[in-house]
Design a protein around this motif. Structure first.
Motif, PDB file in Angstrom:
ATOM      1  N   UNK A 812      29.453 -58.924   5.898  1.00 52.98           N
ATOM      2  CA  UNK A 812      29.591 -58.960   4.377  1.00 52.98           C
ATOM      3  C   UNK A 812      31.015 -60.417   4.183  1.00 52.98           C
ATOM      4  N   UNK A 813      31.853 -60.220   4.359  1.00 56.49           N
ATOM      5  CA  UNK A 813      32.938 -61.093   3.748  1.00 56.49           C
ATOM      6  C   UNK A 813      32.468 -61.815   4.563  1.00 56.49           C
ATOM      7  N   UNK A 814      31.989 -62.644   5.641  1.00 58.69           N
ATOM      8  CA  UNK A 814      31.689 -63.982   6.073  1.00 58.69           C
ATOM      9  C   UNK A 814      30.560 -64.839   5.329  1.00 58.69           C
ATOM     10  N   UNK A 815      29.521 -63.287   5.386  1.00 54.35           N
ATOM     11  CA  UNK A 815      28.595 -64.147   4.668  1.00 54.35           C
ATOM     12  C   UNK A 815      28.480 -64.267   2.910  1.00 54.35           C
ATOM     13  N   UNK A 816      29.632 -63.331   2.334  1.00 54.52           N
ATOM     14  CA  UNK A 816      30.336 -64.347   1.365  1.00 54.52           C
ATOM     15  C   UNK A 816      30.141 -64.924   1.200  1.00 54.52           C
ATOM     16  N   UNK A 817      31.161 -65.404   1.675  1.00 50.58           N
ATOM     17  CA  UNK A 817      31.598 -66.919   2.538  1.00 50.58           C
ATOM     18  C   UNK A 817      31.016 -68.289   2.261  1.00 50.58           C
ATOM     19  N   UNK A 818      29.920 -68.251   3.604  1.00 49.59           N
ATOM     20  CA  UNK A 818      28.787 -69.263   3.489  1.00 49.59           C
ATOM     21  C   UNK A 818      27.904 -68.891   2.402  1.00 49.59           C
ATOM     22  N   UNK A 819      27.549 -68.228   1.325  1.00 50.01           N
ATOM     23  CA  UNK A 819      27.173 -68.404   0.611  1.00 50.01           C
ATOM     24  C   UNK A 819      27.350 -69.293  -0.640  1.00 50.01           C
ATOM     25  N   UNK A 820      29.145 -68.910  -0.592  1.00 47.21           N
ATOM     26  CA  UNK A 820      30.469 -69.024  -2.000  1.00 47.21           C
ATOM     27  C   UNK A 820      29.831 -70.885  -1.480  1.00 47.21           C
ATOM     28  N   UNK A 821      29.631 -71.470  -0.201  1.00 48.89           N
ATOM     29  CA  UNK A 821      29.785 -72.441   0.611  1.00 48.89           C
ATOM     30  C   UNK A 821      28.505 -73.509  -0.280  1.00 48.89           C
ATOM     31  N   UNK A 822      27.669 -73.068   0.219  1.00 49.31           N
ATOM     32  CA  UNK A 822      25.925 -73.800   0.279  1.00 49.31           C
ATOM     33  C   UNK A 822      26.495 -73.038  -1.576  1.00 49.31           C
ATOM     34  N   UNK A 823      26.922 -72.165  -2.577  1.00 47.88           N
ATOM     35  CA  UNK A 823      26.691 -72.761  -3.640  1.00 47.88           C
ATOM     36  C   UNK A 823      27.219 -74.197  -3.812  1.00 47.88           C
ATOM     37  N   UNK A 824      28.408 -74.101  -3.867  1.00 44.65           N
ATOM     38  CA  UNK A 824      29.530 -74.956  -3.962  1.00 44.65           C
ATOM     39  C   UNK A 824      28.745 -76.099  -3.628  1.00 44.65           C
ATOM     40  N   UNK A 825      28.017 -76.452  -2.543  1.00 39.29           N
ATOM     41  CA  UNK A 825      27.418 -77.686  -1.706  1.00 39.29           C
ATOM     42  C   UNK A 825      26.974 -77.465  -2.787  1.00 39.29           C
ATOM     43  N   UNK A 826      25.779 -77.223  -3.021  1.00 38.87           N
ATOM     44  CA  UNK A 826      23.536 -77.399  -3.915  1.00 38.87           C
ATOM     45  C   UNK A 826      24.416 -77.834  -5.377  1.00 38.87           C
ATOM     46  N   UNK A 827      25.744 -76.950  -5.750  1.00 38.33           N
ATOM     47  CA  UNK A 827      25.093 -77.127  -6.881  1.00 38.33           C
ATOM     48  C   UNK A 827      26.125 -78.562  -7.764  1.00 38.33           C
ATOM     49  N   UNK A 828      27.239 -79.048  -6.651  1.00 37.25           N
ATOM     50  CA  UNK A 828      27.591 -80.390  -6.820  1.00 37.25           C
ATOM     51  C   UNK A 828      26.324 -81.549  -6.663  1.00 37.25           C
ATOM     52  N   UNK A 829      24.979 -81.189  -5.869  1.00 36.72           N
ATOM     53  CA  UNK A 829      24.176 -81.961  -5.239  1.00 36.72           C
ATOM     54  C   UNK A 829      23.069 -82.363  -6.054  1.00 36.72           C
ATOM     55  N   UNK A 830      22.308 -81.230  -7.750  1.00 36.38           N
ATOM     56  CA  UNK A 830      21.959 -80.855  -8.270  1.00 36.38           C
ATOM     57  C   UNK A 830      20.631 -80.046  -7.631  1.00 36.38           C
ATOM     58  N   UNK A 831      20.502 -79.991  -6.399  1.00 42.86           N
ATOM     59  CA  UNK A 831      19.798 -78.836  -5.141  1.00 42.86           C
ATOM     60  C   UNK A 831      19.788 -77.309  -6.338  1.00 42.86           C
ATOM     61  N   UNK A 832      19.441 -77.155  -7.274  1.00 43.70           N
ATOM     62  CA  UNK A 832      19.764 -75.613  -8.476  1.00 43.70           C
ATOM     63  C   UNK A 832      18.794 -75.143  -7.692  1.00 43.70           C
ATOM     64  N   UNK A 833      17.014 -75.188  -6.787  1.00 42.63           N
ATOM     65  CA  UNK A 833      16.730 -74.397  -5.915  1.00 42.63           C
ATOM     66  C   UNK A 833      17.526 -73.192  -5.330  1.00 42.63           C
ATOM     67  N   UNK A 834      18.655 -73.951  -4.711  1.00 39.44           N
ATOM     68  CA  UNK A 834      19.248 -73.696  -3.530  1.00 39.44           C
ATOM     69  C   UNK A 834      20.701 -73.052  -3.807  1.00 39.44           C
ATOM     70  N   UNK A 835      21.133 -73.455  -5.226  1.00 40.42           N
ATOM     71  CA  UNK A 835      21.652 -72.943  -5.993  1.00 40.42           C
ATOM     72  C   UNK A 835      21.468 -71.259  -6.360  1.00 40.42           C
ATOM     73  N   UNK A 836      20.282 -70.982  -6.256  1.00 43.53           N
ATOM     74  CA  UNK A 836      19.892 -70.019  -7.340  1.00 43.53           C
ATOM     75  C   UNK A 836      19.908 -68.965  -5.629  1.00 43.53           C
ATOM     76  N   UNK A 837      18.927 -69.441  -4.817  1.00 46.81           N
ATOM     77  CA  UNK A 837      18.801 -68.023  -3.500  1.00 46.81           C
ATOM     78  C   UNK A 837      20.248 -67.875  -3.094  1.00 46.81           C
ATOM     79  N   UNK A 838      21.102 -69.359  -3.100  1.00 51.21           N
ATOM     80  CA  UNK A 838      22.559 -68.490  -2.237  1.00 51.21           C
ATOM     81  C   UNK A 838      22.922 -67.407  -3.238  1.00 51.21           C
ATOM     82  N   UNK A 839      23.512 -67.960  -4.752  1.00 45.10           N
ATOM     83  CA  UNK A 839      23.495 -66.940  -5.666  1.00 45.10           C
ATOM     84  C   UNK A 839      23.130 -65.555  -5.557  1.00 45.10           C
ATOM     85  N   UNK A 840      21.787 -65.193  -5.685  1.00 47.66           N
ATOM     86  CA  UNK A 840      21.131 -63.889  -4.976  1.00 47.66           C
ATOM     87  C   UNK A 840      21.847 -63.168  -3.342  1.00 47.66           C
ATOM     88  N   UNK A 841      22.020 -64.180  -2.582  1.00 45.52           N
ATOM     89  CA  UNK A 841      22.393 -63.275  -1.375  1.00 45.52           C
ATOM     90  C   UNK A 841      24.284 -63.311  -1.513  1.00 45.52           C
TER      91      UNK A 841
END
Length: 945
Positions: A812-841
């Motif tokens: 769960x710890x490594x998983x959370x770090x990957x999700x956080x990185x995904x949210x950061x990258x996708x939010x900065x690029x405007x990919x809001x759908x990916x922000x949503x699914x990564x936030x669910x994870x």
């Protein structure tokens, strides 16, 4: 110490240049070094740029060693200053000589003159004594050996004007203090130096009369009147006649000045208090302020407000003047001068002289060249005159401070509508034309809609309010699409240019050159403004001569285009101007060509957006897409109404990334609309269109339709792009229904197409492998996908997939770090759908790690997010994960209801699907979509509490 550190320093420029350090005179040799000292001194504490000094010292041609030579002169001046060398400061842009007020004779003279004027009325004797001291500061010819240096010569002229002011003030103070006899010679010499300077003549006459020499005083007046007529061709101001009458009657008081009282405005001014105050502040320090804005924005009315009550103000109305040669005559009329021969403008300059005052020059735009020349001469010849000009573009003088006037503020959310200036103006003018009670507050929202559609333009609002004598408020609002013709009637000034809104706009349009008019009317097709790149593209496509940026700048200067420089330049046409531009397109027979260009622009722009979104520059493409969406919407509707299938297909297939990852539901609707057009089936881009529509249907939760569209498109595909755009939605639909082997097959097939590289295909295959239980294969596939990823959203996608894999593995710890990185990258690029699914994870991982409060807050945000975007496929996954957490928290009833609703929903993914963990509570029906959201939200709030 005053002026800086070290011993006392004094520089004297009111005579031969002199430098004193610690009370001792210092010999500064060499004309260039002396010129540098003089220029630094007359700057009075301001930084003098290096370029200014270099140009002054070498006006013809700057030698290669010019800057080094200047540096050498500055170094030697520091040596002359000795222990006070710190006074000569080096700044990034130039040099500054720090002197106190009493360390520069010029500054001292100004300060003493101001003090004498302030106290002169109360204590004329003290003022007289003080002014004698000021007058004595001048020691002879001013900087006589340096006048070949142009800036020094200009400073000498300024000092000479100051000496005239001091002389006039001294003569006036002496007369007031009963010491007129002591200044008769001085007054006589002042007139001899400038025989046509009326203030000096009047003072000499008063001094002579005060010493009992009334006949000489009257003879002085007669000689002046005759000379003024012979040399300048005009009569003196009424002040001379008034003084002559006073002297003949035995009085020698001051001449009564001419008072030009501006017409008092007859209507209340709304929403301009801040601008009026700003203009008052500007005019206190600037000699020329030009109030610039489009026709009808209220420039003249604001200028009237600024000069209201100022009895020294003169108003020159250029609106009725059509002949440039008549401008000096109009100025003479404003000054009450009857000029019978000679140079009329020179006569006006002689009258204005060096007396303080404000001149308002209204409506300069149609006589711009002559207005510029006239104001330039006024500023040069009348050192104490300030000018407030109104124009639709700046005059273009160096001394000009441009003040752009925007339309009135428009209503915003949560505001008291009656207090919004644009609404208040409408209500005030409506009350003047309607009989009966004022408009009820229930109508304020309709008024707000009217003024918003009129861009807050005061003239348009006033004309619209007048129409309430004929129309109801609702009728007026419904007819505003014809505002240029609807809003007729006599304008407030009676000026024929104000008789209709269309006439006002036509006035500005006629002042444009042919190329400017052409670009203006073609820009009108952009409903929500445009960028500089767009304007340049359009100008090039039109084949305009010259630099497109210069043509656009001219339109901005002429107030036909509004420039917003906040956050990057953006330009727009006010709605009234845009409507006029569209009319001009029709009149020119260019409307078809203009709409064709808009479609080409949309195709080229979306092509660039689609290509750029696959690169590291994805955030920029996302920003452009969101900013240009209203224009793209207009182009889309135009393409559909005109049956331009090529353009529509090119636009929608280029926006595949937008359909997939940006939750712009409108664009997804475009894709499905085009896929439903029978003509699409035979179009060369049919496969790509159907694949894009399949992706849209998937996000809407209609998996069967998504699969049908994708398979139909795949059968039609003739190139890699079409095949990829159909294989991708097939893979995610298969993933959603739990057909993991099929999802892997489609994803790997998509990955090997020419369009599939750097995309999400290997990540989808990795997800399918992970959900099927093959975590090693999943990690291998995702690592390959991350290696190929280029755009931020695709890198973020790879991190999201990695998070899902590690979550499945219980890490769960490594998983959370990957999700956080995904949210950061996708939010900065405007990919809001990916922000949503990564936030669910991420929320699921936090719940599994025991961070219950964080998880519940996260679920609340994600549930609301998917509810806003309508993506129920991923909403059901979110709700199922929430149900798991609720069950662990000992809250089984809402968990059972959520699971029952998900099991029944046809668009819920197969991940986790099976028999409900617990049956729905007895007597409780299985909730639908709206009800299940209420159940979930209530459970979150209850457990958070």
């Amino acid at each position: 110490m005053a002026g800086g550190g070290g011993p006392r320093v004094r520089v004297e420029v009111l005579g031969p240049l002199r430098l004193l350090v610690g009370g001792e005179a210092v010999d500064v040799r060499g004309p260039k070094r002396r010129a540098v000292l003089a220029l630094l001194a007359v700057a009075e504490g301001r930084v003098v740029p290096v370029d200014h000094l270099v140009d002054a010292l070498w006006p013809a041609e700057v030698p290669e060693s010019g800057r080094q030579a200047l540096h050498s002169h500055v170094s030697r001046l520091r040596a002359h200053l000795g222990p006070a060398a710190v006074r000569l400061e080096t700044w990034q842009e130039g040099y500054r000589l720090a002197l106190g007020q009493d360390e520069l004779d010029l500054a001292e003279a100004r300060a003493l003159l101001a003090a004498a004027r302030e106290g002169g009325a109360r204590e004329p004797a003290a003022a007289y004594t003080l002014l004698r001291r000021v007058h004595a500061i001048w020691r002879g010819p001013l900087l006589a050996d340096l006048t070949e240096v142009a800036p020094v010569a200009a400073a000498v002229e300024e000092c000479a004007r100051l000496r005239c002011e001091v002389t006039d003030a001294l003569v006036a103070a002496a007369i007031a203090a009963g010491e007129a006899g002591s200044v008769v010679d001085l007054a006589t010499a002042s007139v001899a130096e400038a025989p046509l300077r009326e203030p000096a003549v009047l003072l000499l006459m008063r001094a002579l009369a005060a010493t009992g020499r009334a006949p000489e005083a009257l003879e002085t007046g007669r000689r002046y009147r005759s000379r003024l007529a012979e040399e300048a061709g005009l009569d003196p101001s009424p002040a001379l006649a008034g003084l002559e009458r006073g002297i003949a009657g035995g009085a020698a008081g001051p001449a009564s000045p001419r008072h030009e009282v501006p017409v008092r405005p007859t209507t209340r001014l709304f929403g301009r208090e801040a601008q009026a105050a700003a203009l008052h502040r500007l005019l206190a320090g600037e000699r020329l302020v030009t109030l610039v804005g489009p026709g009808g924005v209220g420039k003249t009315r604001l200028a009237e407000e600024v000069v209201r009550g100022d009895r020294s103000a003169t108003v020159l109305l250029l609106g009725p003047v059509t002949d440039p040669a008549a401008v000096p005559h109009a100025l003479a009329a404003a000054l009450d001068l009857d000029v019978v021969q000679g140079d009329v403008l020179a006569a006006c300059l002689a009258v204005l002289g060096d007396r303080p005052g404000l001149l308002v020059v209204d409506n300069c735009e149609h006589l711009l060249d002559v207005a510029r020349d006239t104001v330039g001469r006024l500023l040069s010849a009348c050192p104490r005159l300030s000018v407030l000009a109104t124009s639709r573009e700046p005059l273009g003088l160096a001394a000009e401070h441009t003040f752009r006037l925007a339309p009135l503020p428009l209503p915003g959310p949560g505001q008291d509508l009656a207090r919004v200036p644009s609404v208040a103006l409408f209500l005030d003018r409506a009350d003047r034309v309607r009989s009966g009670p004022p408009l009820p507050r229930a109508d304020l929202r309709t008024v707000a809609d009217v003024v918003t559609r009129l861009d807050g333009m005061p003239l348009a609002i006033e004309l619209a309010a007048r129409r309430l004598s004929t129309f109801s408020l609702a009728d007026l609002r419904d007819r505003l699409d014809r505002s240029l013709d609807l809003l007729g009637g006599a304008g407030p000034s009676g000026d024929p240019r104000h008789r209709t809104l269309r006439a006002t706009v036509e006035w500005s349009h006629r002042l444009l050159a042919g190329e400017e008019q052409r670009l203006f009317r073609h820009l009108a097709v952009f409903v929500d403004g445009f960028s500089l790149d767009t304007a340049e593209w359009l100008a090039a496509d039109l084949g305009l001569d010259g630099d497109p940026g210069s043509v656009l700048a001219r339109l901005v200067d002429a107030s036909m285009v509004i420039a917003d420089l906040q956050g990057g330049p953006r330009y727009r046409l006010l709605e009234t101007l845009r409507a006029f531009g569209l009319d001009r397109l029709t009149a020119a027979g260019e409307d078809g060509a203009a709409t064709g260009r808009l479609l080409r622009w949309a195709v080229e722009l979306t092509g660039w957006i689609g290509a750029t979104m696959r690169t590291e520059h994805e955030p920029r493409a996302d920003a452009v897409l969101r900013r240009e969406l209203p224009n793209l919407r207009a182009a889309w509707r135009l393409a559909r109404s005109r049956g331009s299938l090529d353009a529509a297909a090119a636009v929608i297939t280029a926006l595949f990334e937008t359909v997939g990852y940006r939750d712009l539901v409108e664009v997804r609707g475009w894709a499905e609309e085009l896929a439903g057009d029978p003509a699409t089936a035979t179009h060369p881009r049919a496969a790509a269109v159907l694949g894009t529509a399949a992706e849209a249907a998937y996000h809407r939760g209609d998996h069967p339709r998504a699969e049908r569209l994708a398979r139909t498109g795949l059968d039609l595909a003739t190139d890699d792009a079409g095949r990829w755009q159909c294989l991708l939605p097939l893979s995610v639909v298969a993933l959603a229904r739990g057909a993991y082997a099929e999802a892997v097959e489609h994803s790997l097939a998509a990955a090997v197409t020419g369009a599939g590289r750097h995309r999400e295909n290997l990540g989808i295959a990795a997800l399918a492998s992970a959900y099927a239980g093959d975590l090693d294969r999943a990690r291998t596939l995702n690592a390959r996908g991350l290696d190929d990823a280029v755009s931020p959203s695709m890198v973020g996608w790879g991190h999201y997939v990695a998070g899902e894999i590690e979550n499945r593995a219980g890490h769960l710890g490594p998983a959370a770090q990957h999700y956080l990185r995904a949210v950061e990258l996708c939010r900065a690029s405007g990919a809001t759908f990916l922000v949503g699914v990564a936030t669910v994870g991420l929320v699921t991982a936090r719940a599994g790690a025991g961070h219950v409060r964080e998880a519940l807050s996260g679920y609340r945000e994600v549930v609301d997010y998917f509810a806003r975007t309508g993506n129920w496929t991923h909403q059901w996954t979110t709700l199922r994960n929430l149900a798991d957490l609720l069950r662990r928290l000992g809250d089984p009833e809402p968990a059972a209801l959520i699971d029952a609703a998900a099991d029944r929903a046809p668009d819920a993914p197969a991940v986790g699907r099976g028999a409900p963990v617990a049956p729905a509570p007895p007597g409780r029906p299985v909730p639908g979509r709206t009800a299940v959201l209420e159940v979930a939200r209530a459970a979150i709030e209850r457990n958070l509490a």
